[in-house]
Motif scaffolding. Structure first.
Motif, PDB file in Angstrom:
ATOM      1  N   LEU A 152      47.756 -55.302 -23.992  1.00  2.79           N
ATOM      2  CA  LEU A 152      48.430 -55.701 -22.669  1.00  2.79           C
ATOM      3  C   LEU A 152      49.625 -55.679 -22.732  1.00  2.79           C
ATOM      4  O   LEU A 152      50.347 -56.103 -23.301  1.00  2.79           O
ATOM      5  CB  LEU A 152      47.764 -56.980 -21.944  1.00  2.79           C
ATOM      6  CG  LEU A 152      45.999 -57.268 -21.995  1.00  2.79           C
ATOM      7  CD1 LEU A 152      45.887 -58.597 -21.559  1.00  2.79           C
ATOM      8  CD2 LEU A 152      45.570 -56.180 -20.978  1.00  2.79           C
ATOM      9  N   ASP A 153      50.094 -54.737 -21.748  1.00  2.49           N
ATOM     10  CA  ASP A 153      51.614 -54.800 -21.416  1.00  2.49           C
ATOM     11  C   ASP A 153      52.037 -54.953 -19.917  1.00  2.49           C
ATOM     12  O   ASP A 153      53.139 -55.076 -19.674  1.00  2.49           O
ATOM     13  CB  ASP A 153      52.068 -53.113 -21.628  1.00  2.49           C
ATOM     14  CG  ASP A 153      52.140 -52.680 -23.005  1.00  2.49           C
ATOM     15  OD1 ASP A 153      52.344 -53.581 -23.877  1.00  2.49           O
ATOM     16  OD2 ASP A 153      51.763 -51.475 -23.061  1.00  2.49           O
ATOM     17  N   TYR A 154      51.125 -55.742 -19.361  1.00  3.25           N
ATOM     18  CA  TYR A 154      51.371 -56.159 -17.912  1.00  3.25           C
ATOM     19  C   TYR A 154      51.355 -57.669 -17.718  1.00  3.25           C
ATOM     20  O   TYR A 154      51.596 -58.130 -16.633  1.00  3.25           O
ATOM     21  CB  TYR A 154      50.384 -55.410 -16.790  1.00  3.25           C
ATOM     22  CG  TYR A 154      49.047 -56.017 -17.040  1.00  3.25           C
ATOM     23  CD1 TYR A 154      48.597 -57.092 -16.620  1.00  3.25           C
ATOM     24  CD2 TYR A 154      48.116 -55.461 -17.845  1.00  3.25           C
ATOM     25  CE1 TYR A 154      47.163 -57.624 -16.521  1.00  3.25           C
ATOM     26  CE2 TYR A 154      46.914 -55.957 -18.214  1.00  3.25           C
ATOM     27  CZ  TYR A 154      46.365 -57.125 -17.236  1.00  3.25           C
ATOM     28  OH  TYR A 154      45.195 -57.693 -17.478  1.00  3.25           O
ATOM     29  N   LYS A 155      51.470 -58.194 -18.779  1.00  2.00           N
ATOM     30  CA  LYS A 155      51.537 -59.932 -18.470  1.00  2.00           C
ATOM     31  C   LYS A 155      52.629 -60.246 -19.518  1.00  2.00           C
ATOM     32  O   LYS A 155      53.059 -59.838 -20.791  1.00  2.00           O
ATOM     33  CB  LYS A 155      50.150 -60.419 -19.058  1.00  2.00           C
ATOM     34  CG  LYS A 155      48.962 -60.361 -18.474  1.00  2.00           C
ATOM     35  CD  LYS A 155      47.987 -61.263 -18.830  1.00  2.00           C
ATOM     36  CE  LYS A 155      46.653 -60.893 -17.985  1.00  2.00           C
ATOM     37  NZ  LYS A 155      45.791 -61.798 -18.585  1.00  2.00           N
ATOM     38  N   SER A 156      53.257 -61.462 -19.037  1.00  2.83           N
ATOM     39  CA  SER A 156      54.174 -62.164 -19.694  1.00  2.83           C
ATOM     40  C   SER A 156      53.644 -63.727 -20.091  1.00  2.83           C
ATOM     41  O   SER A 156      53.230 -63.955 -19.035  1.00  2.83           O
ATOM     42  CB  SER A 156      55.389 -62.307 -18.979  1.00  2.83           C
ATOM     43  OG  SER A 156      56.352 -60.966 -19.022  1.00  2.83           O
TER      44      SER A 156
END
Length: 150
Positions: free
Chosen positions: A140-144
């Motif tokens: 996943l690249d859309y969460k921090s």
């Protein structure tokens, strides 16, 4: 031959050794404050939300472990599982034990009705990221991640 089994209270000491081994691997030893008694009191409490699996060799020596707990997907409306830790002792790496633990978790989660297993990876742990890429995990690249100390 490696066997994967659910951990028992008498495994508390080796579970802590796995946790410490992971901390050494990611250079965060100072963060480990858990004790064997903490492990017994939480992981093996009657109301625990945690499940631990250990990988044992033919000599009944624990080679690694994984710790999971239930999570929930509001978008999917189902219970899922989150991997808190997965660790294989250095002398047992490159034998497929990590992949066996992940396969076991997938079977376990599916049997419980889960649709997803997720986990975080320490940014320092490049070997883990390479491993997850090799076994086909999605990133996943859309969460921090944000958190509070309480």
């Amino acid at each position: 031959m490696i066997q994967i089994r659910e951990a028992q209270p008498e495994d508390a000491g080796i579970i802590l050794e796995c946790i410490k081994g992971l901390a050494v691997h990611v250079d965060q030893v100072e963060m480990v404050t858990a004790t064997v008694q903490d492990i017994r009191n939480t992981i093996f409490a009657p109301d625990t939300h945690v499940t631990v699996f250990v990988a044992e060799n033919e000599d009944k020596k624990v080679c690694g472990f994984t710790l999971v707990f239930k999570s929930f997907s509001t978008f999917k409306g189902v219970t899922n599982y989150h991997i808190e830790d997965l660790f294989v002792f250095p002398e047992y790496r490159k034998l497929g034990i990590g992949a066996m633990l992940m396969k076991h978790l997938k079977t376990y989660a599916k049997s419980k009705g889960a649709k997803v297993i997720d986990w975080y990876v320490n940014n320092r742990n490049h070997s883990a990221m390479d491993f997850y890429d090799r076994i086909g995990a999605k990133k996943l690249d859309y969460k921090s991640i944000y958190y509070f100390d309480v």
